[in-house]
Design an enzyme around this catalytic site. Sequence first.
Site, mmCIF file in Angstrom:
data_model
loop_
_atom_site.group_PDB
_atom_site.id
_atom_site.type_symbol
_atom_site.label_atom_id
_atom_site.label_comp_id
_atom_site.label_asym_id
_atom_site.label_seq_id
_atom_site.Cartn_x
_atom_site.Cartn_y
_atom_site.Cartn_z
ATOM 1 C CB SER A 142 11.819 20.261 52.344
ATOM 2 O OG SER A 142 10.713 19.895 51.576
ATOM 3 C CD1 TRP A 143 9.378 16.142 57.464
ATOM 4 C CD2 TRP A 143 7.427 17.247 57.545
ATOM 5 N NE1 TRP A 143 8.744 15.788 58.639
ATOM 6 C CE2 TRP A 143 7.548 16.454 58.705
ATOM 7 C CE3 TRP A 143 6.293 18.033 57.376
ATOM 8 C CZ2 TRP A 143 6.572 16.423 59.695
ATOM 9 C CZ3 TRP A 143 5.317 18.012 58.367
ATOM 10 C CH2 TRP A 143 5.456 17.208 59.511
ATOM 11 N N GLY A 148 10.726 15.259 53.744
ATOM 12 C CA GLY A 148 9.680 14.298 53.411
ATOM 13 C C GLY A 148 8.315 14.929 53.661
ATOM 14 C CG HIS A 183 12.981 21.681 47.333
ATOM 15 N ND1 HIS A 183 12.379 22.500 48.276
ATOM 16 C CD2 HIS A 183 12.924 20.413 47.846
ATOM 17 C CE1 HIS A 183 11.962 21.758 49.303
ATOM 18 N NE2 HIS A 183 12.278 20.495 49.061
ATOM 19 C CG ASP A 218 11.965 25.328 46.651
ATOM 20 O OD1 ASP A 218 11.224 24.441 46.191
ATOM 21 O OD2 ASP A 218 12.472 25.283 47.785
#
Length: 326
Positions: free
Chosen positions: A118-119, A51, A302, A274
């Site tokens: 990711s986050w 996120g 991703h 990605d």
Amino acid sequence: MYGQTPPPRRDLYPAIEAYATEMLKVSDLHTIYVEQSGNPNGCPAVALHGGPGGGLSPEMRRFFDPKRFRILAMDQRGCGRSTPHAELRENTTWDLVADIERVREKFGIDKWVVFGGSWGSTLSLAYAAKHPERVAGLVLRGIFLLRKSEIDWFYQDGASHVYPDAFERYAQAIPPSERGDYLGAYHKRLTSSDWAERVRAARAWARWEGETISIAGPSALPSRFNEDRFVEAFARIENHYFMNGGFFESDGWLLEQAPRLRNIPCRIAQGRYDMCTPMKSAWDLKQRWPELELEVIHDAGHSSLEPGIVDALVRATDWMADRANW
């Protein structure tokens, strides 16, 4: 050798349920959902979702051998089952780092493997920078250092050249006069007092990421990117963090911390294609941290659920169970 068939790719471990769940009050305002799964006596690991604002998914448990790992996971502030929903107050990177430490202390863990994509990779690195002595190893995917160049690439101009069809849908939510600053234009709408306006903006913001998350493109849009409750938290919290530069002291702060982390075992799976978190960030991190192991997946984007990414991450957690500095 040339002509040899490569070994079959690893798949996710079988689905499991959490054996314990809890709502943990972390401030006067926020309560977070925490769960444990796998082997209560296994190697501790914490799984940090993406996120920010993405919330947990059951698949996160499946990157770990449930016989060897005690898997802890939480819905970060404002999303998933945590309350209050989509709340931006008292919601910063350093609040989340403090929450991770509260969970570690509450469950009596000395050190653990930290897993995130990711986050989740951003938060994992921020946590490791603040508490390196508590990190037995890092397993990361889709490195996101939250630099301005990365935000501009995805939300202003860059990925738009690869997915112009999906970007057009993202752009249409904003009047032409405001398109020189999509981040700010979306922020105005995502923080509006008008719930309908917030949700319209959230749908468009989230759909852009959902349509570019997989190498398959818009046709692979995950179903939850069509759910109003999910997109409201996801879009509001993401935009809030990005407007504030991740709450880091400087634009390259995370990269600057890399030399301090070099004694921590680290494996990274990075999709070559990605679009959300391009490979340059993982590459830049590797230059500062030569000891980390960077595996580039040449047929992946991703998404953590693309076969090559799954294979690399499952092998990495197995490796950590064998070799992490407990």
